[in-house]
Write an enzyme that holds these catalytic residues in place. Structure first.
Site, PDB file in Angstrom:
ATOM      1  CD  GLU A   2      10.721  -2.363  11.880  1.00 57.74           C
ATOM      2  OE1 GLU A   2      11.440  -3.180  12.506  1.00 57.74           O
ATOM      3  OE2 GLU A   2       9.528  -2.142  12.176  1.00 57.74           O
ATOM      4  CG  ASP A  22      11.712 -17.137   9.322  1.00 52.62           C
ATOM      5  OD1 ASP A  22      12.073 -16.685  10.418  1.00 52.62           O
ATOM      6  OD2 ASP A  22      10.871 -18.052   9.204  1.00 52.62           O
ATOM      7  NE  ARG A  42      -1.882   0.961  12.444  1.00 47.48           N
ATOM      8  CZ  ARG A  42      -2.235   0.502  11.232  1.00 47.48           C
ATOM      9  NH1 ARG A  42      -1.350  -0.055  10.454  1.00 47.48           N
ATOM     10  NH2 ARG A  42      -3.467   0.632  10.791  1.00 47.48           N
ATOM     11  CG  LEU A  60       6.064   6.925   5.861  1.00 52.38           C
ATOM     12  CD1 LEU A  60       4.950   6.511   4.920  1.00 52.38           C
ATOM     13  CD2 LEU A  60       6.823   8.121   5.315  1.00 52.38           C
ATOM     14  CB  SER A  61       2.709   6.628  11.326  1.00 50.84           C
ATOM     15  OG  SER A  61       2.705   5.209  11.213  1.00 50.84           O
ATOM     16  CG  HIS A  91       2.242  -4.398  12.364  1.00 52.48           C
ATOM     17  ND1 HIS A  91       3.156  -3.713  13.133  1.00 52.48           N
ATOM     18  CD2 HIS A  91       1.788  -3.501  11.439  1.00 52.48           C
ATOM     19  CE1 HIS A  91       3.209  -2.452  12.713  1.00 52.48           C
ATOM     20  NE2 HIS A  91       2.392  -2.295  11.686  1.00 52.48           N
ATOM     21  CG  ASN A 113      -2.020  -1.089   1.047  1.00 51.69           C
ATOM     22  OD1 ASN A 113      -2.647  -1.237   0.003  1.00 51.69           O
ATOM     23  ND2 ASN A 113      -2.167  -1.897   2.076  1.00 51.69           N
TER      24      ASN A 113
END
Ligand code: CA2
Length: 146
Positions: free
Chosen positions: A97, A86, A110, A100-101, A79, A10
């Site tokens: 990692e 793996d 989350r 954005l939020s 999540h 997305n």
């Protein structure tokens, strides 16, 4: 130094919906900003987005021997995906990692990341700047072992 940037499901919609959560910049804007910073740091970037878990797993597996590290926003797979975790463990490349939020300030589901325990670190909550901070982080980790 060659870095693979992976964007999860997305994120191709970035800038087109939910700007209050994810900002107004498109994925092309994010990739362009990353390429500018990579140029300044003397890094080579390849970017890839997929809505499919298996395609992300394939990209991670194929990174071995080609890239020096991976910058990833696994999006919702953060999540849920043991397969992505793996694959990262298997390739033994440093991974940063990014989100954005601030995933720790949102819904309970989350707050858990399958990737975080095997990542060098996680940067979350700074919008597009999370990616830029993440790129700087993986650069100094690889360059100086920090
Ligand atoms: O904050 C992040 O970067 C997230 O990885 C974004 C994911 C979300 O599932 C994670 O919990 C946190 C969602 C990406 C969806 O991006 C969209 C962008 C625009 C419109 C709709 C979705």
């Amino acid at each position: 130094m060659k870095i693979l940037v992976l964007h999860g499901p997305n994120l191709n919609l970035l800038g087109t919906r939910e700007p209050e959560l994810y900002g107004r910049e498109t994925l092309a804007d994010v990739n362009a900003a990353l390429q500018v910073l990579a140029g300044e740091l003397g890094m080579e970037l390849t970017t890839f987005q997929s809505n499919t878990e298996g395609s992300l797993v394939d990209a991670i597996q194929d990174a071995r021997g080609v890239f020096d590290g991976i910058l990833i926003n696994p999006a919702a797979y953060t999540h849920t995906s043991i397969a992505i975790r793996d694959a990262i463990s298997a390739v033994q490349l440093p991974v940063v990692e990014v989100h954005l939020s601030n995933i720790h300030a949102r819904e309970e589901f989350r707050r858990h990341s399958y990737v975080a325990p095997i990542a060098v670190g996680q940067i979350s909550g700074f919008g597009v700047n999370s990616y830029l901070l993440g790129l700087r982080a993986i650069f100094s980790h690889i360059k100086k072992g920090l």
